[in-house]
Each structure stands twice: as structure tokens, then as C-alpha cells.
Design a protein around this motif. Structure first.
Motif, PDB file in Angstrom:
ATOM      1  N   GLN A   1      40.219  42.095  67.603  1.00 37.62           N
ATOM      2  CA  GLN A   1      41.451  42.369  68.279  1.00 37.62           C
ATOM      3  C   GLN A   1      42.185  43.645  68.052  1.00 37.62           C
ATOM      4  N   GLU A   2      42.192  44.025  66.723  1.00 34.36           N
ATOM      5  CA  GLU A   2      42.567  45.357  66.327  1.00 34.36           C
ATOM      6  C   GLU A   2      41.951  46.590  66.761  1.00 34.36           C
ATOM      7  N   VAL A   3      40.431  46.099  66.663  1.00 39.76           N
ATOM      8  CA  VAL A   3      39.531  47.321  67.221  1.00 39.76           C
ATOM      9  C   VAL A   3      39.707  47.569  69.039  1.00 39.76           C
ATOM     10  N   GLU A   4      39.918  46.572  69.459  1.00 38.52           N
ATOM     11  CA  GLU A   4      39.946  46.649  71.072  1.00 38.52           C
ATOM     12  C   GLU A   4      41.266  47.301  71.148  1.00 38.52           C
ATOM     13  N   GLN A   5      42.245  47.095  70.339  1.00 43.70           N
ATOM     14  CA  GLN A   5      43.581  47.857  70.723  1.00 43.70           C
ATOM     15  C   GLN A   5      43.401  49.255  70.588  1.00 43.70           C
ATOM     16  N   GLU A   6      42.633  49.393  69.420  1.00 42.40           N
ATOM     17  CA  GLU A   6      42.404  51.044  69.463  1.00 42.40           C
ATOM     18  C   GLU A   6      41.497  51.830  70.074  1.00 42.40           C
ATOM     19  N   THR A   7      40.782  50.996  71.055  1.00 40.92           N
ATOM     20  CA  THR A   7      39.745  51.433  71.997  1.00 40.92           C
ATOM     21  C   THR A   7      40.474  52.075  73.207  1.00 40.92           C
ATOM     22  N   PRO A   8      40.294  53.315  73.629  1.00 44.00           N
ATOM     23  CA  PRO A   8      40.869  53.699  74.796  1.00 44.00           C
ATOM     24  C   PRO A   8      40.620  53.171  76.115  1.00 44.00           C
TER      25      PRO A   8
ATOM     26  N   VAL B   1      22.519  56.396  75.618  1.00 46.95           N
ATOM     27  CA  VAL B   1      23.466  56.800  74.542  1.00 46.95           C
ATOM     28  C   VAL B   1      24.590  55.718  74.951  1.00 46.95           C
ATOM     29  N   VAL B   2      24.932  54.817  74.086  1.00 47.64           N
ATOM     30  CA  VAL B   2      26.035  53.900  74.089  1.00 47.64           C
ATOM     31  C   VAL B   2      27.467  54.557  73.770  1.00 47.64           C
ATOM     32  N   ALA B   3      28.412  53.837  74.163  1.00 51.21           N
ATOM     33  CA  ALA B   3      29.801  54.268  74.322  1.00 51.21           C
ATOM     34  C   ALA B   3      30.254  54.029  72.978  1.00 51.21           C
ATOM     35  N   TRP B   4      31.104  55.037  72.327  1.00 48.28           N
ATOM     36  CA  TRP B   4      31.420  55.020  70.849  1.00 48.28           C
ATOM     37  C   TRP B   4      32.629  54.235  70.458  1.00 48.28           C
ATOM     38  N   GLY B   5      33.053  53.523  71.281  1.00 41.00           N
ATOM     39  CA  GLY B   5      34.289  52.464  71.072  1.00 41.00           C
ATOM     40  C   GLY B   5      35.488  53.304  70.657  1.00 41.00           C
ATOM     41  N   SER B   6      36.141  52.646  69.658  1.00 44.07           N
ATOM     42  CA  SER B   6      37.389  53.384  69.126  1.00 44.07           C
ATOM     43  C   SER B   6      37.331  54.507  68.198  1.00 44.07           C
ATOM     44  N   GLY B   7      36.312  54.680  67.699  1.00 48.79           N
ATOM     45  CA  GLY B   7      35.965  55.848  66.724  1.00 48.79           C
ATOM     46  C   GLY B   7      36.111  55.374  65.203  1.00 48.79           C
ATOM     47  N   TYR B   8      36.569  54.247  64.908  1.00 49.18           N
ATOM     48  CA  TYR B   8      36.858  53.695  63.568  1.00 49.18           C
ATOM     49  C   TYR B   8      35.474  53.365  62.982  1.00 49.18           C
ATOM     50  N   PRO B   9      35.464  53.430  61.639  1.00 49.87           N
ATOM     51  CA  PRO B   9      34.204  53.110  61.202  1.00 49.87           C
ATOM     52  C   PRO B   9      34.046  51.801  61.166  1.00 49.87           C
ATOM     53  N   SER B  10      35.102  50.693  61.328  1.00 52.82           N
ATOM     54  CA  SER B  10      35.185  49.568  61.452  1.00 52.82           C
ATOM     55  C   SER B  10      34.397  48.813  62.882  1.00 52.82           C
ATOM     56  N   ASP B  11      34.377  49.649  63.820  1.00 50.18           N
ATOM     57  CA  ASP B  11      33.867  49.411  65.063  1.00 50.18           C
ATOM     58  C   ASP B  11      32.392  49.608  65.059  1.00 50.18           C
ATOM     59  N   ALA B  12      31.827  48.546  65.230  1.00 48.91           N
ATOM     60  CA  ALA B  12      30.407  48.366  65.320  1.00 48.91           C
ATOM     61  C   ALA B  12      29.717  49.359  66.342  1.00 48.91           C
ATOM     62  N   ARG B  13      30.266  49.405  67.599  1.00 49.63           N
ATOM     63  CA  ARG B  13      30.153  50.510  68.280  1.00 49.63           C
ATOM     64  C   ARG B  13      30.006  52.055  67.832  1.00 49.63           C
ATOM     65  N   THR B  14      30.907  52.131  67.011  1.00 51.68           N
ATOM     66  CA  THR B  14      30.988  53.557  66.423  1.00 51.68           C
ATOM     67  C   THR B  14      30.111  53.966  65.670  1.00 51.68           C
ATOM     68  N   THR B  15      29.532  52.918  64.610  1.00 46.93           N
ATOM     69  CA  THR B  15      28.657  53.304  63.617  1.00 46.93           C
ATOM     70  C   THR B  15      27.198  53.364  64.559  1.00 46.93           C
ATOM     71  N   THR B  16      27.089  52.448  65.639  1.00 42.31           N
ATOM     72  CA  THR B  16      25.974  52.491  66.345  1.00 42.31           C
ATOM     73  C   THR B  16      25.468  53.872  67.029  1.00 42.31           C
ATOM     74  N   TRP B  17      26.614  54.385  67.447  1.00 41.44           N
ATOM     75  CA  TRP B  17      26.633  55.692  68.128  1.00 41.44           C
ATOM     76  C   TRP B  17      26.308  56.781  66.941  1.00 41.44           C
ATOM     77  N   LEU B  18      26.851  56.516  65.944  1.00 44.37           N
ATOM     78  CA  LEU B  18      26.636  57.714  64.929  1.00 44.37           C
ATOM     79  C   LEU B  18      25.294  57.753  64.491  1.00 44.37           C
ATOM     80  N   LYS B  19      24.610  56.388  64.310  1.00 41.33           N
ATOM     81  CA  LYS B  19      23.376  56.390  63.995  1.00 41.33           C
ATOM     82  C   LYS B  19      22.094  56.971  65.245  1.00 41.33           C
ATOM     83  N   GLN B  20      22.556  56.507  66.363  1.00 44.78           N
ATOM     84  CA  GLN B  20      21.798  56.755  67.450  1.00 44.78           C
ATOM     85  C   GLN B  20      21.861  58.519  67.702  1.00 44.78           C
ATOM     86  N   THR B  21      22.970  59.073  67.678  1.00 43.60           N
ATOM     87  CA  THR B  21      22.833  60.361  67.915  1.00 43.60           C
ATOM     88  C   THR B  21      22.858  61.548  66.958  1.00 43.60           C
ATOM     89  N   MET B  22      22.858  60.992  65.714  1.00 39.71           N
ATOM     90  CA  MET B  22      22.846  61.985  64.474  1.00 39.71           C
ATOM     91  C   MET B  22      21.577  62.880  64.659  1.00 39.71           C
TER      92      MET B  22
END
Length: 344
Positions: free
Chosen positions: A13-20, A249-270
């Protein structure tokens, strides 16, 4: 507090609140070219009519931030001010401002839109400002030989915003700020700068004082929109590659390390050498660890004559020297220049 200032674990829920929100309002505080270049900048709204008509009017001012913990995107400090007599009636009772983290992305965006719309009561009576600290500059300061940590960067952003509003002639008599670290230490520092202003620094100030809640909304909506701007180059690349069979390229979500979308994006685009672009905080452990793992088999020839650096990781050449400091005149390619190496 960790050196990287990364987020603590957040639930879904917190991750979703932080997602634009997908349709986040782009306020005048969004300078697209500067954001894409990775620049840090400030924005100040015009002095509102109700204050401009009588500059002796006593005002209350609040400061809060958004984006302290993410590995992606800027940290934004925001300032909000209005006449003292409207503090609670306009912000809390009429428009129901609250800590941005308990408001939905849509509500935050709508409040910001009202603030920026001429002829609304918020626009006529309220002024605001933001300082956007880019991910690039945050990391550069934290990894520099003379470490400029996140707390110091945040405090300087707060002080510069307040100084500018006061320099414009706004008669601020009360200031409320969400704390950085121990509130009593922070408050005493600010009181030494402005001894004639009543200053309150408190934990959870964004839920205690409506003017800080309003600043919280300004900061959060600005960060959300800035995050969208940061993602634009990746959307463009994906659109251009559609139909070519390239990986989406997946969306990066909230940008927080706790967000699985963010870590997936970092790994995919690095990129194995350069990592990511101006949107990433390279000083965060999340980014550093991914680079170190990815670069295990990367061969790099460094311009050094001896073998001292053979076992060094690539990220070691970008790390700060901590308390030892450094001097660019005597440091060369990560090594300390010895007397034998000096050229006269």
C-alpha cells in the motif's frame, strides 16, 4: 542512519501511494530541459495578490520534502506560505490538506492544480517554492572526496528557499518544518539564522501543521511529475523499437528500492560500464551492488604502471574517501601521487 539514506521497507500500500499517478499535474515547478540534463534548480511562485496588496501582513511558512529515500529521481524540498489568519481555515477546513503520504495521487494532483489556477482562493492567498535536487547532483556530492551528505544538502535547500522568500519582502512571523534528524538541534540552527521569527521543527510536522501539509503536497506532486519527465527518454526508445523484437522496458514504479518494479527496471536497463542516466542515485547501495555484480567479469585497463589496482572494483574509483578527504591536485586516477611521482 545509513550513508545512502535509502528507504526502509515499505508494504504494498505504501509503495502504491508513492507511485505517481498516470495523469499527474505538471506544475510550473517542472523545468523539463533541466530535469533531463540532471540539473538542480529552484522555482518560486509569484507573491500572491492577498499578500502583495499588503506586504506588512503576517505570514506563516512551512517546509517539507519528497523523495528522500528513492534510488531513482530527484529529492524535492518545498516551501508554502500564506497569511496567518488563513492557516487553518483555508488549508485544513476548506481544502483538507494533509500529509501527502496519506492522500491519494489524484487528490494531491488536484490540490496542486487548484493552487496553480488563477482566481482560486488558494492561488490568490498562497505562495510556494520548490528546490529540486537532481539524482545526479545528490550522488556527486555524496561520492565526492569532501562528502556533502544528504542531511547537509537538505538543510541547505531549506535555508536557501526561506532566505529567498524573505528577500522578496514577505513578512514571515512563523515557520514550521518537518525535521531532519533531531528536531531540537535543527531548530536551534535555524533560530540562530532568524532569531526574530518563531520557528518550530517537529517530527511528523506534515500531519500536525496544515502549512507543512501543503508544502508536502507541492514537493510530492513536483517529484512525481519530475519522475515522469525522467522516464520520457526510455519511453521514446521503447516506442522506436516496437516491432523489432527487442525486450520491453517495464515501468519503474515509485523509484524506491522496496518497489519490485524499480529493482526490475534497474536490472533490465543497466549498462555494464555506465550504469544508468541522470535519473539514478549511484551513491545508493542498491545501484552500487548491481554494478559490482554486473562488472565482475568486465575487463578494464587502467592507466597505471603497477598492479595495486588489479583487484579493485569499478565502483571503487567513484567512491568517496570518507573522513580522509582528498585533493584533486595530488590525486590521480584513484591513486595518491607520491613524492617519487611528482614532476618539477
Amino acid at each position: 542512519m545509513a550513508d545512502t539514506q535509502e528507504d526502509t521497507r515499505m508494504d504494498a500500500q505504501e509503495v502504491e501511494q508513492e507511485t505517481p499517478a498516470s495523469n499527474v499535474f505538471r506544475a510550473p515547478s517542472i523545468y523539463r530541459p533541466e530535469i533531463l540534463k540532471g540539473d538542480t534548480y529552484s522555482h518560486f511562485s509569484p507573491i500572491p495578490k492577498e499578500i502583495d496588496d499588503d506586504m506588512s501582513k503576517e505570514c506563516v511558512l512551512g517546509v517539507d520534502e519528497a523523495g528522500r529515500g528513492p534510488v531513482l529521481g530527484p529529492m524535492v524540498y518545498a516551501l508554502f506560505y500564506l497569511p496567518v489568519e488563513l492557516h487553518h481555515s483555508l488549508l485544513a477546513e476548506t481544502h483538507h490538506f494533509d500529509d501527502s503520504k496519506v492522500l491519494t495521487p489524484e487528490v494531491r494532483s488536484n490540490l496542486m492544480r487548484k493552487l496553480c489556477t488563477p482566481d482560486t482562493d488558494l492561488h490568490k492567498s498562497s505562495g510556494w517554492a520548490t528546490r529540486l535536487l537532481s539524482a545526479r547532483d545528490i550522488s556527486a556530492h555524496m561520492l565526492s572526496p569532501n562528502v556533502y551528505n544528504l542531511n547537509a544538502q537538505a538543510m541547505d535547500a531549506t535555508i536557501s528557499l526561506i532566505k529567498e522568500v524573505l528577500a522578496r519582502g514577505v513578512n514571515v512571523t512563523e515557520i514550521y518544518i518537518d525535521t531532519i534528524g533531531r528536531p531540537e538541534i535543527y531548530q536551534k540552527k535555524l533560530e540562530r539564522i532568524w532569531p526574530t521569527i518563531r520557528i518550530t521543527v517537529a517530527k511528523k510536522a506534515d500531519s500536525l501543521y496544515p502549512v507543512v501539509s501543503a508544502a508536502s503536497v507541492c514537493a510530492k506532486v513536483t517529484r512525481d511529475a519530475a519522475l515522469d519527465v525522467c522516464f520520457e527518454p526510455y519511453q521514446t526508445v521503447h516506442s522506436a523499437s516496437e516491432g523489432t523484437g527487442e525486450k520491453e522496458v517495464v515501468a519503474w514504479g515509485s523509484g524506491y528500492p522496496s518497489d519490485a518494479r524499480t529493482t526490475t527496471w534497474l536490472k533490465q536497463t543497466m549498462d555494464p560500464v555506465f550504469g544508468w542516466g541522470n535519473e539514478c542515485r549511484f551513491s545508493w547501495g542498491t545501484a552500487k551492488e548491481l554494478l559490482e555484480v554486473k562488472n565482475t567479469d568486465l575487463k578494464v585497463d587502467w592507466p597505471a604502471d603497477d598492479d595495486d589496482n588489479n583487484n579493485m572494483r569499478m565502483t571503487d574509483f567513484f567512491a568517496s574517501k570518507g573522513d580522509e578527504g582528498g585533493d584533486e591536485l595530488v590525486d590521480w586516477f584513484g591513486k595518491r601521487v607520491t613524492k617519487e611521482m611528482e614532476v618539477f
